[in-house]
Design an enzyme around this catalytic site. Structure first.
Site, short mmCIF file in Angstrom:
data_model
loop_
_atom_site.label_atom_id
_atom_site.label_comp_id
_atom_site.label_asym_id
_atom_site.label_seq_id
_atom_site.Cartn_x
_atom_site.Cartn_y
_atom_site.Cartn_z
N CYS A 76 0.85 -1.19 0.00
CA CYS A 76 0.00 0.00 0.00
C CYS A 76 0.88 1.24 0.00
CB CYS A 76 -0.96 0.01 1.19
SG CYS A 76 -0.34 0.83 2.66
N GLU A 77 0.48 2.23 -0.79
CA GLU A 77 1.34 3.40 -0.94
C GLU A 77 1.28 4.34 0.25
OE1 GLU A 77 -0.01 5.13 -4.57
OE2 GLU A 77 -1.48 6.43 -3.60
N HIS A 78 0.35 4.11 1.15
CA HIS A 78 0.24 5.00 2.31
C HIS A 78 1.15 4.59 3.46
CE1 HIS A 78 -3.90 5.43 0.40
NE2 HIS A 78 -3.21 6.49 0.09
N HIS A 79 1.39 3.29 3.60
CA HIS A 79 2.20 2.80 4.72
C HIS A 79 3.36 1.92 4.29
CE1 HIS A 79 -1.96 3.51 6.22
NE2 HIS A 79 -1.32 4.07 7.22
N GLN A 117 -5.56 -0.40 -3.77
CA GLN A 117 -6.28 -1.51 -4.40
C GLN A 117 -7.24 -1.04 -5.48
OE1 GLN A 117 -7.97 -4.34 -1.60
NE2 GLN A 117 -9.41 -5.10 -3.12
N HIS A 145 -5.33 -6.23 4.03
CA HIS A 145 -4.39 -5.12 4.13
C HIS A 145 -3.71 -5.15 5.49
CE1 HIS A 145 -5.70 -2.64 0.55
NE2 HIS A 145 -6.57 -3.64 0.57
N CYS A 147 -1.72 -3.06 6.64
CA CYS A 147 -1.68 -1.73 7.30
C CYS A 147 -2.91 -1.54 8.17
CB CYS A 147 -1.53 -0.61 6.28
SG CYS A 147 -2.92 -0.40 5.17
ZN LIG Z 1 -1.97 1.44 4.09
#
Ligand SMILES: [Zn+2]
Length: 189
Positions: A76-79, A117, A145, A147
């Site tokens: 995931c690009e956020h975490h 996703q 996920h 995260c």
């Molecule tokens: Zn994430």
């Protein structure tokens, strides 16, 4: 950025979280993490279009082709934590079909990047629509996920399902239902 400078950044992270990068168990960790990250993001260096172009065939087949349960692993690009699960890809050709193994490769090319996703689902669908010019495309991704799970954001064991429907998969309810019920059999675990 070469692997050595990536490793240097990882060494900096180890420092920042309060570790001692010089202790025995961590001495080679920055290089290992750098190699792992290179592998997990190798999709940036691959062109989805050329994956498909190498295996296009003209064929008078106009029934639904469904490839289910393609395993994928992404970040995931956020975490920069893993999300992973199954992809189900379907299309109804007009005049071109693609080698089935290429669909698995295609999913891989988009998964091996920093992703969300929803975007990954749409990217797989639209490159197939562009390249095959089919009657329609359907893509469903189901994923866990880490995260969310590791940070306690979501209930344990929840899965996220995303879908993109194009062409007849969008306009024709029966077609969409046929695909969704085929894909749903894979969603139970
Ligand atoms: Zn994430």
């Amino acid at each position: 950025m070469n692997s050595d400078s990536l490793a240097a950044h990882v060494r900096g992270i180890l420092d920042e979280i309060g570790e001692d990068p010089k202790r025995e168990g961590l001495v080679k960790t920055p290089e290992r993490v750098a190699r792992a990250l290179r592998f997990l993001t190798k999709g940036y260096g691959e062109d989805p279009q050329s994956v498909l172009n190498g295996a296009l065939f003209t064929e008078d087949y106009s029934e639904m082709i469904v490839v289910k349960d393609l395993d994928f692993f992404s970040l995931c690009e956020h975490h920069i934590l893993p999300f992973f699960g199954k992809a189900h890809v379907a299309y109804i050709p007009k005049h071109k079909i693609v080698g089935i193994s290429k669909l698995a490769r295609l999913v891989e090319v988009y998964a091996r990047r920093l992703q969300v996703q929803e975007r990954m689902t749409a990217q797989i669908a639209s490159i197939l629509m562009e390249t095959l010019d089919p009657q329609g495309v359907g893509v469903v991704l189901q994923a866990e996920h880490l995260c969310m799970r590791m940070r306690g954001v979501e209930k344990q064991n929840s899965i996220v399902v995303t879908s993109t429907m194009l062409g007849v998969f969008r306009s024709h309810q029966e077609t969409r239902h046929e695909f969704m019920s085929l894909a749903a059999n894979g969603i139970r675990r």
